[in-house]
Write a protein that holds these residues in place. Structure first.
Motif, PDB file in Angstrom:
ATOM      1  N   GLN A 218      31.102  42.969 -39.761  1.00 28.64           N
ATOM      2  CA  GLN A 218      32.047  42.796 -38.660  1.00 28.64           C
ATOM      3  C   GLN A 218      33.496  42.786 -39.134  1.00 28.64           C
TER       4      GLN A 218
ATOM      5  N   SER B 139      34.824  43.957 -30.604  1.00 28.79           N
ATOM      6  CA  SER B 139      33.682  43.655 -29.735  1.00 28.79           C
ATOM      7  C   SER B 139      33.825  44.580 -28.535  1.00 28.79           C
TER       8      SER B 139
ATOM      9  N   TRP C 191      34.328  35.746 -39.097  1.00 30.67           N
ATOM     10  CA  TRP C 191      34.401  35.849 -40.553  1.00 30.67           C
ATOM     11  C   TRP C 191      35.717  35.333 -41.108  1.00 30.67           C
TER      12      TRP C 191
ATOM     13  N   LEU D 239      28.260  39.093 -41.183  1.00 33.19           N
ATOM     14  CA  LEU D 239      29.704  38.854 -41.060  1.00 33.19           C
ATOM     15  C   LEU D 239      30.488  39.948 -41.777  1.00 33.19           C
TER      16      LEU D 239
ATOM     17  N   GLY E  36      30.767  35.897 -34.997  1.00 28.73           N
ATOM     18  CA  GLY E  36      31.393  36.828 -35.942  1.00 28.73           C
ATOM     19  C   GLY E  36      32.750  36.360 -36.444  1.00 28.73           C
TER      20      GLY E  36
END
Ligand SMILES: [Zn+2]
Length: 382
Positions: free
Chosen positions: A256, A370, A174, A253, A172
């Motif tokens: 997130q 997360s 990004w 992505l 993730g």
């Protein structure tokens, strides 16, 4: 703006997979007394349907980032990589080497000349053509790859090192997307780009750098150097499983982005309410989009410390957060230091023991949103 044209295969079919909105040039660090607003530009990733290369859509920015200090993680990885490539028999003494470097530093030439390889002059052919995070900085991917393969002497090898798209997707990451970085390589896409030049990947090595970095050795099919070995096949299989060519997978992505930004903002607000001092560390270009998406200003993060004297007295682009000397870490005794460059963790804990000695802790900014923030364990405690 018209439809994007692929920087590698010139195809026009593809998908916009990530849009970070309007962002300042990540290398534009204004003076801290410059009130802004800083100029902003669209920051978007597009996935080519023809060759599979994930790429930056447009890049109107043209500035030079103040050169940062070379992270020890990068230096250690270079030494590790050279050892491993040499063990595969690709760095014999007497071979000629050409290096395409990254503007962020990290040359391997010193290591290679100590092994007896000889650097060649610009444009001359070489037995080993090395590109270590260099190619991603080229707007014209087709021309730049053509230039590199053309310099590989008969029987020679092209070594390409890149932060892998599979890593970016799986973790993730990004905010790896930034102006000035034009390509985000999967091994799958790179193999297709190499095939257009009659090259094939032969061997791959993986490194923990940036959460997952790949070094790929490729050679000319005409040299009949044999098939790709299992290291390449494993990478390709893993990428197929993750789905690095699928727009819907890369589109994950986008989801997130706000999860991580909100996670960071909520945590900073809670720290402020609790009266805890938080300082940032690492005036990294990749932190800028995160700080902006999270709406972080100096009321939430009063300063970002950085070891590079060139960045002192400046501020983080697109925010009012000043960049300060690391001496502030000792002076302010923050409860938490928000680490904006995860690869620096080992280095900064060793360099600034005062933080933990005073009861503070380091927290990885990339893990918000997360399951839990990546709080570095303190040595000797559990
Ligand atoms: Zn393409």
């Amino acid at each position: 703006m018209g439809e994007p044209v692929c920087r590698a295969c010139h195809g026009r079919a593809g998908h916009l997979v990530l849009d970070l909105g309007e962002q300042p040039a990540c290398d534009y660090f204004p003076r801290s007394d410059d009130p802004g607003p800083d100029p902003v530009y669209p920051l978007q990733m597009w996935l080519c349907s023809m060759c599979g290369l994930a790429q930056l859509v447009a890049d109107p920015t043209m500035r030079e980032e103040p050169r940062g200090t070379e992270p020890t993680a990068l230096v250690a990885q270079a030494a590790d990589a050279v050892e491993r490539v040499a063990a595969a028999g690709l760095l014999a003494a007497g071979r000629r080497v050409a290096e395409y470097g990254s503007p962020h530093g990290g040359s391997w030439l010193g290591l290679l000349t100590r092994r007896g390889l000889t650097p060649v002059n610009d444009g001359e052919p070489a037995d080993v053509v090395l590109d270590c995070f260099g190619l991603m900085h080229s707007a014209d991917q087709a021309a730049s790859l053509a230039q590199r393969v053309a310099r590989v002497a008969t029987g020679g090898v092209l070594l390409l090192q890149y932060h892998s798209l599979e890593t970016i997707v799986r973790r993730g990451q990004w905010n790896a997307l930034r102006h000035g970085h034009y390509a985000y390589y999967s091994t799958t896409a790179l193999a297709a780009m190499l095939a257009a030049h009659g090259f094939s990947p032969r061997k791959a090595w993986r490194f923990e750098l940036y959460g997952g970095t790949v070094l790929l050795a490729a050679s000319r099919d005409a040299d009949a150097a044999g098939e790709s070995d299992s290291s390449v096949q494993l990478l390709l299989a893993e990428e197929a499983r993750v789905g690095v060519l699928e727009p819907a997978v890369l589109g994950g992505l986008q989801r997130q982005v706000q999860t991580r930004a909100n996670g960071l903002r909520d945590w900073l607000v809670a720290q402020r309410q609790a009266g805890n001092i938080v300082l940032g560390y690492g005036a990294a270009s990749r932190a800028i989009a995160l700080l902006r998406r999270a709406g972080v200003d100096r009321t939430l993060l009063p300063a970002v410390a950085d070891a590079s004297p060139a960045k002192e007295g400046l501020r983080m682009p697109g925010t009012d957060i000043p960049v300060v000397s690391p001496s502030r870490l000792a002076a302010d005794q923050p409860a938490t230091v928000l680490l904006l460059l995860a690869d620096l963790l080992t280095e900064v804990r060793a360099a600034f023991p005062d933080v933990e000695a005073a009861g503070g802790r380091w927290v990885d900014a990339e893990t918000f949103g997360s399951c839990q923030a990546g709080v570095a364990p303190l040595p000797g405690r559990s």
